[in-house]
Design an enzyme around this catalytic site. Structure first.
Site, mmCIF file in Angstrom:
data_model
loop_
_atom_site.group_PDB
_atom_site.id
_atom_site.type_symbol
_atom_site.label_atom_id
_atom_site.label_comp_id
_atom_site.label_asym_id
_atom_site.label_seq_id
_atom_site.Cartn_x
_atom_site.Cartn_y
_atom_site.Cartn_z
ATOM 1 N N ASP A 67 45.468 26.614 47.472
ATOM 2 C CA ASP A 67 44.780 26.501 48.759
ATOM 3 C C ASP A 67 44.536 25.052 49.179
ATOM 4 O O ASP A 67 44.731 24.114 48.392
ATOM 5 C CB ASP A 67 43.452 27.282 48.719
ATOM 6 C CG ASP A 67 42.711 27.167 47.394
ATOM 7 O OD1 ASP A 67 42.968 26.188 46.661
ATOM 8 O OD2 ASP A 67 41.890 28.027 47.088
ATOM 9 N N ASN A 136 31.548 34.920 44.232
ATOM 10 C CA ASN A 136 31.608 36.176 44.992
ATOM 11 C C ASN A 136 32.871 36.967 44.644
ATOM 12 O O ASN A 136 33.211 37.924 45.311
ATOM 13 C CB ASN A 136 31.550 35.892 46.500
ATOM 14 C CG ASN A 136 32.714 35.038 46.973
ATOM 15 O OD1 ASN A 136 33.590 34.681 46.188
ATOM 16 N ND2 ASN A 136 32.724 34.705 48.254
ATOM 17 N N HIS A 138 35.977 35.691 44.614
ATOM 18 C CA HIS A 138 37.207 35.258 45.284
ATOM 19 C C HIS A 138 38.183 34.601 44.303
ATOM 20 O O HIS A 138 37.774 34.041 43.278
ATOM 21 C CB HIS A 138 36.917 34.362 46.500
ATOM 22 C CG HIS A 138 36.498 32.959 46.222
ATOM 23 N ND1 HIS A 138 35.714 32.229 47.089
ATOM 24 C CD2 HIS A 138 36.763 32.117 45.188
ATOM 25 C CE1 HIS A 138 35.526 31.024 46.602
ATOM 26 N NE2 HIS A 138 36.152 30.930 45.454
ATOM 27 N N GLU A 143 38.472 35.786 50.212
ATOM 28 C CA GLU A 143 37.061 36.134 50.157
ATOM 29 C C GLU A 143 36.894 37.661 50.190
ATOM 30 O O GLU A 143 37.815 38.378 50.609
ATOM 31 C CB GLU A 143 36.335 35.525 51.369
ATOM 32 C CG GLU A 143 36.466 34.009 51.493
ATOM 33 C CD GLU A 143 35.574 33.246 50.517
ATOM 34 O OE1 GLU A 143 35.231 33.783 49.441
ATOM 35 O OE2 GLU A 143 35.218 32.094 50.826
HETATM 36 C C1 F6R Z 1 40.300 26.493 44.063
HETATM 37 C C2 F6R Z 1 40.154 27.918 44.309
HETATM 38 C C3 F6R Z 1 38.840 28.618 44.147
HETATM 39 C C4 F6R Z 1 38.091 28.208 42.877
HETATM 40 C C5 F6R Z 1 36.774 28.969 42.760
HETATM 41 C C6 F6R Z 1 35.962 28.532 41.553
HETATM 42 O O1 F6R Z 1 41.622 26.084 44.279
HETATM 43 O O2 F6R Z 1 41.092 28.526 44.689
HETATM 44 O O3 F6R Z 1 39.080 30.003 44.117
HETATM 45 O O4 F6R Z 1 38.885 28.457 41.765
HETATM 46 O O5 F6R Z 1 35.999 28.780 43.905
HETATM 47 O O6 F6R Z 1 35.558 27.216 41.740
HETATM 48 P P1 F6R Z 1 34.854 26.380 40.593
HETATM 49 O O7 F6R Z 1 35.864 26.197 39.518
HETATM 50 O O8 F6R Z 1 34.464 25.083 41.236
HETATM 51 O O9 F6R Z 1 33.685 27.203 40.136
#
Ligand code: F6R
Length: 241
Positions: A67, A136, A138, A143
């Site tokens: 992303d 959440n 994702h 989401e």
């Molecule tokens: C990042 C991504 C997100 C993160 C997720 C967890 O490229 O796609 O899905 O993997 O938000 O983020 P952290 O590791 O900061 O808890």
């Protein structure tokens, strides 16, 4: 699903880096799907360490990231391009033409999404996809929703995600509201998936992901249907399993 229990963040990072290293050693021209966020930072440090010791060669590796924020370019230190370049790419011998992220500055969002899907297809799909887990549920920026999005798309970030991201921005209005993300279909087509999770704050959602119903309301729950998923978690994240 295979679950590896580790004692802490460091051990989680070493274990996951070991799996990625094995992939690159066994298939030097692997296509790796990569993630940003706090969880994979330790993995990238481990991979850089292995590269510096001469254990890994990235010269034939290609990478596609999950992303990117809409509206941030690579010079913005909160963009995922900036993150990947500084935390991994500039420290290893991957070729500049071999790593890809969605272009957050693309003028035509629809065209950008279509060309990212085409790119993944042209690369022959992803050999190993690394995933972090949002609180959440994702994965990427897919989401909670009423359906599982198939391909790359532009998403309005959930309020909880905007809030979680706000720690990285000076002003609230600077926090991006939209992002490009691979869809659940792109992720599920990866041959192998490695999910890294640490911390008590992820324990509840991880339990739902692994043993709850498969629902787009918990996007990562779809991983129960993938035939090769490895979860590498620390003790706290796995405390409810
Ligand atoms: C990042 C991504 C997100 C993160 C997720 C967890 O490229 O796609 O899905 O993997 O938000 O983020 P952290 O590791 O900061 O808890």
């Amino acid at each position: 699903m295979e679950i590896y229990r580790t004692n802490n963040y460091y051990e989680m990072s070493c274990k996951a880096a070991g799996i990625i290293a094995a992939q690159v050693i066994l298939k030097p021209d692997s296509v790796l799907g990569l993630a940003t966020g706090s969880t994979p930072e330790g993995i990238y440090q481990q991979l850089i360490g292995k590269y510096n010791k001469g254990e890994l060669d990235f010269s034939k590796v290609k990478t596609v990231n999950l992303d990117e924020y809409k509206g941030l370019d690579k010079s913005n230190d909160q963009s995922y391009q900036y993150y990947m370049f500084n935390k991994l790419f500039r420290h290893i011998n991957i070729k500049a033409e071999n790593y890809y992220l969605p272009n957050g500055m693309a003028k035509d969002s629809k065209e950008e999404c279509e060309s990212y899907d085409q790119l993944i297809q042209d690369l022959g799909n992803i050999d190993l996809q690394l995933l972090g887990l949002g609180q959440n549920g994702h994965i990427g920026f897919n989401e909670p929703d009423d359906h599982f999005p198939k391909g790359t798309h532009l998403v309005a970030l959930a309020q909880s995600t905007i809030q979680a991201n706000s720690r990285f921005f000076e002003k609230d209005e600077d926090v991006p509201r939209y992002a490009y993300t691979m869809g659940i279909g792109n992720i599920m087509q990866a041959k192998k998936i490695v999910v890294v999770v640490n911390g008590r704050q992820k324990a509840d959602i991880l339990k739902q992901v692994v043993s709850g119903p498969i629902t787009p309301n918990v996007p990562a729950s779809i991983l129960q249907l993938h035939k090769d998923v490895t979860i590498v978690g620390d003790r706290e994240a796995l405390s409810l399993l």
